[in-house]
Motif scaffolding. Sequence first.
Motif, PDB file in Angstrom:
ATOM      1  N   GLU A   1     -31.714  30.177  -2.538  1.00  0.00           N
ATOM      2  CA  GLU A   1     -30.775  29.256  -1.883  1.00  0.00           C
ATOM      3  C   GLU A   1     -31.385  28.624  -0.639  1.00  0.00           C
ATOM      4  OE1 GLU A   1     -26.291  29.292   0.048  1.00  0.00           O
ATOM      5  OE2 GLU A   1     -26.950  30.967  -1.206  1.00  0.00           O
ATOM      6  N   LYS A   2     -32.154  29.441   0.103  1.00  0.00           N
ATOM      7  CA  LYS A   2     -32.777  28.924   1.320  1.00  0.00           C
ATOM      8  C   LYS A   2     -33.810  27.849   0.980  1.00  0.00           C
ATOM      9  CE  LYS A   2     -33.476  31.160   5.439  1.00  0.00           C
ATOM     10  NZ  LYS A   2     -33.970  32.235   6.309  1.00  0.00           N
ATOM     11  N   ALA A   3     -34.541  28.039  -0.111  1.00  0.00           N
ATOM     12  CA  ALA A   3     -35.523  27.036  -0.543  1.00  0.00           C
ATOM     13  C   ALA A   3     -34.817  25.738  -0.934  1.00  0.00           C
ATOM     14  CB  ALA A   3     -36.337  27.581  -1.714  1.00  0.00           C
ATOM     15  N   HIS A   4     -33.647  25.874  -1.598  1.00  0.00           N
ATOM     16  CA  HIS A   4     -32.853  24.692  -1.944  1.00  0.00           C
ATOM     17  C   HIS A   4     -32.471  23.908  -0.682  1.00  0.00           C
ATOM     18  CE1 HIS A   4     -31.848  23.747  -6.031  1.00  0.00           C
ATOM     19  NE2 HIS A   4     -31.736  25.039  -6.366  1.00  0.00           N
ATOM     20  N   LEU A   5     -32.072  24.665   0.350  1.00  0.00           N
ATOM     21  CA  LEU A   5     -31.675  24.042   1.609  1.00  0.00           C
ATOM     22  C   LEU A   5     -32.840  23.289   2.236  1.00  0.00           C
ATOM     23  CD1 LEU A   5     -29.615  23.606   3.904  1.00  0.00           C
ATOM     24  CD2 LEU A   5     -30.391  25.792   4.863  1.00  0.00           C
ATOM     25  N   TYR A   6     -34.017  23.929   2.252  1.00  0.00           N
ATOM     26  CA  TYR A   6     -35.198  23.284   2.836  1.00  0.00           C
ATOM     27  C   TYR A   6     -35.593  22.036   2.048  1.00  0.00           C
ATOM     28  CZ  TYR A   6     -35.873  27.440   5.747  1.00  0.00           C
ATOM     29  OH  TYR A   6     -35.720  28.447   6.646  1.00  0.00           O
ATOM     30  N   LEU A   7     -35.505  22.106   0.724  1.00  0.00           N
ATOM     31  CA  LEU A   7     -35.847  20.950  -0.103  1.00  0.00           C
ATOM     32  C   LEU A   7     -34.874  19.789   0.134  1.00  0.00           C
ATOM     33  CD1 LEU A   7     -36.827  22.652  -3.483  1.00  0.00           C
ATOM     34  CD2 LEU A   7     -38.329  21.307  -1.986  1.00  0.00           C
ATOM     35  N   THR A   8     -33.604  20.122   0.307  1.00  0.00           N
ATOM     36  CA  THR A   8     -32.601  19.079   0.585  1.00  0.00           C
ATOM     37  C   THR A   8     -32.900  18.395   1.918  1.00  0.00           C
ATOM     38  OG1 THR A   8     -30.913  20.300  -0.647  1.00  0.00           O
ATOM     39  CG2 THR A   8     -30.140  18.622   0.901  1.00  0.00           C
ATOM     40  N   MET A   9     -33.256  19.194   2.922  1.00  0.00           N
ATOM     41  CA  MET A   9     -33.601  18.621   4.229  1.00  0.00           C
ATOM     42  C   MET A   9     -34.846  17.744   4.123  1.00  0.00           C
ATOM     43  SD  MET A   9     -32.878  21.975   6.605  1.00  0.00           S
ATOM     44  CE  MET A   9     -33.570  21.220   8.074  1.00  0.00           C
ATOM     45  N   ALA A  10     -35.838  18.220   3.356  1.00  0.00           N
ATOM     46  CA  ALA A  10     -37.063  17.438   3.162  1.00  0.00           C
ATOM     47  C   ALA A  10     -36.749  16.112   2.466  1.00  0.00           C
ATOM     48  CB  ALA A  10     -38.077  18.238   2.361  1.00  0.00           C
ATOM     49  N   GLN A  11     -35.845  16.166   1.468  1.00  0.00           N
ATOM     50  CA  GLN A  11     -35.455  14.954   0.743  1.00  0.00           C
ATOM     51  C   GLN A  11     -34.768  13.960   1.677  1.00  0.00           C
ATOM     52  OE1 GLN A  11     -35.888  14.299  -2.863  1.00  0.00           O
ATOM     53  NE2 GLN A  11     -35.618  12.325  -1.854  1.00  0.00           N
ATOM     54  N   GLN A  12     -33.908  14.445   2.562  1.00  0.00           N
ATOM     55  CA  GLN A  12     -33.219  13.569   3.510  1.00  0.00           C
ATOM     56  C   GLN A  12     -34.200  12.887   4.457  1.00  0.00           C
ATOM     57  OE1 GLN A  12     -30.458  16.309   5.286  1.00  0.00           O
ATOM     58  NE2 GLN A  12     -28.907  16.034   3.679  1.00  0.00           N
ATOM     59  N   GLU A  13     -35.160  13.655   4.975  1.00  0.00           N
ATOM     60  CA  GLU A  13     -36.150  13.073   5.888  1.00  0.00           C
ATOM     61  C   GLU A  13     -37.048  12.076   5.161  1.00  0.00           C
ATOM     62  OE1 GLU A  13     -36.435  13.474   9.292  1.00  0.00           O
ATOM     63  OE2 GLU A  13     -34.463  14.332   8.922  1.00  0.00           O
ATOM     64  N   LEU A  14     -37.383  12.390   3.901  1.00  0.00           N
ATOM     65  CA  LEU A  14     -38.201  11.477   3.119  1.00  0.00           C
ATOM     66  C   LEU A  14     -37.455  10.172   2.846  1.00  0.00           C
ATOM     67  CD1 LEU A  14     -40.996  11.371   1.793  1.00  0.00           C
ATOM     68  CD2 LEU A  14     -39.922  12.128  -0.324  1.00  0.00           C
ATOM     69  N   ASN A  15     -36.149  10.277   2.591  1.00  0.00           N
ATOM     70  CA  ASN A  15     -35.336   9.072   2.402  1.00  0.00           C
ATOM     71  C   ASN A  15     -35.335   8.214   3.661  1.00  0.00           C
ATOM     72  OD1 ASN A  15     -34.683   9.836  -0.188  1.00  0.00           O
ATOM     73  ND2 ASN A  15     -32.712  10.758   0.378  1.00  0.00           N
ATOM     74  N   ARG A  16     -35.330   8.874   4.797  1.00  0.00           N
ATOM     75  CA  ARG A  16     -35.361   8.132   6.054  1.00  0.00           C
ATOM     76  C   ARG A  16     -36.697   7.400   6.222  1.00  0.00           C
ATOM     77  NH1 ARG A  16     -36.830   9.242  11.262  1.00  0.00           N
ATOM     78  NH2 ARG A  16     -35.707   8.074  12.839  1.00  0.00           N
TER      79      ARG A  16
END
Length: 392
Positions: free
Chosen positions: A179-194
Motif C-alpha cells: 500500500e505504501k508503494a502505491h502511495l509513493y507511485l501516486t505521488m510520483a505520478q502527480q508530480e510527473l503530471n505537473r
Amino acid sequence: MARTMIPTILLLPGLDIPAHSLRVSARRARMTLTFHHVATAAELKSRIQSHRPETIVTSPEGLPNLPVSAIRKLAMESEVPLLCVDRAASSELRPTGDSMRRITPENLPRALNELLHTRKALVAEGPAYDEIWARSLRENQKLIILGRVTASIVHEINNPLESITNLLFLLQEEPGLPEKAHLYLTMAQQELNRVAQISRQTLNFSRETSTPIKSQLDDLLEEVLSLYSRRITEKKLTIVRRFETHGSTNVYPGEMRQVFSNLVANAIEATAAEGRIEVRIRAARKWSDPKVSGLRITVADTGTGIPLTVRRRLGEPFFTTKGQQGTGLGLWVSQSIVERYGGSVQLRSSIVPEHHGTVFSIFLPTNLRPSAVSHQGEFEQARRVNSFKRPA
C-alpha cells in the motif's frame, strides 16, 4: 548618433488649422512628430499621464467641461508646455514665464520647432545612450536565442516524460504491490503530471499560429498563472480571480500570453509576501470611443506602488528599475502588441502607505480586425523606437 524618441503633440478640438497642414509644416521644418487628437477631459488627463507629451495645443475654447484655465493648471502640474492657438494673439513669438503661450495659427509650426529644440537641449541623452541601447539589444538577442533553445529542449523532454508516465502506470498495476508503494507511485505520478503541464505551457509560449484566432482570454490568463504557480506559492500570495465573462477575441495566443506573463510577473515581483493579486476580465467599451466594444483585463497588486518619476518613464525602450535583471523591453513590447489590436494599456498606481499598489488595465476590442503582424523579426521589432503610449 544618439537616438531620440519621436515627440508627441496633443491636439485639442477647435484649432484654426487643419491637422494635415500642421503635419506638412512640420515636415518642411524637418521635424518628425506624432500627433494625437484629444476630444475629452478624461482622455487628456490619461494622455498626459501615459504619453509624456512634448506639448499640448489648444484653442481658446478648451474642451467640454474643461476650460483653458483648467487645462493650463493641468499642464503646469504635469510640467507640459501649453500652446493656445488664437488669431487674436500677437504675431511675435515672445518668451514668457507662463506655462501657456498664445500664438497665431501661422506661428504654430515655428513655436513647436523652438519649443522642441529647447527641450531637446535640456534632455539630450548623449553618447552614453547609444552604449546602453547596444548593450540592451545584445542582452535581448541572447534572451531570444535562449527562449528558442529552451523550447527545443522542452520538446525533446516530452518523449521520455510520456515513457515514464506509462511505466508508472504499469508498475501501479502490478499485483501484490504494498500500500505504501502505491502511495509513493501516486505521488510520483502527480508530480510527473505537473512537469508535463509545465512542459506544455512552455511550448505554448514558443508556438504561434500563422493568423489571429478566436481565443478565450481567461484560458490564456489561467495558463500564465499556472506557469507562475511556484513563485506564487513561495511568496504565499493570494490570487483573486474575477472572470465576469468568458468572451473571446481574435488574437495571436502566444502574443497575449507574453503580455499577460509580463504583467503577472511584474505584479508577483512587486508584491510582498502574503500579499494579494487580483486578475479580472469583464466586458467593456473603449473609454475614448464608446462605439468600440471589447474586453478589459485588469491585473492589480498590493505592492509598494510606482513613484511618479518612474511612471513617467515606464514604457521607454530599455528603461528598467531592475538593474542587470531587466531588459527594459517588457512593457514596451506589451504595449506595442496591444496597440496592434486597436487596444490600449492604462496604469494607476499609489505609493501612499495606507493604500498602495498598482493596477494595469488592458482593453482589447472585439469588433475590430487586428493589424497584420509578422512574426519573423521579433528582434528587429525591438530595435524600432517609435512613439510609445505608456500606460496611464
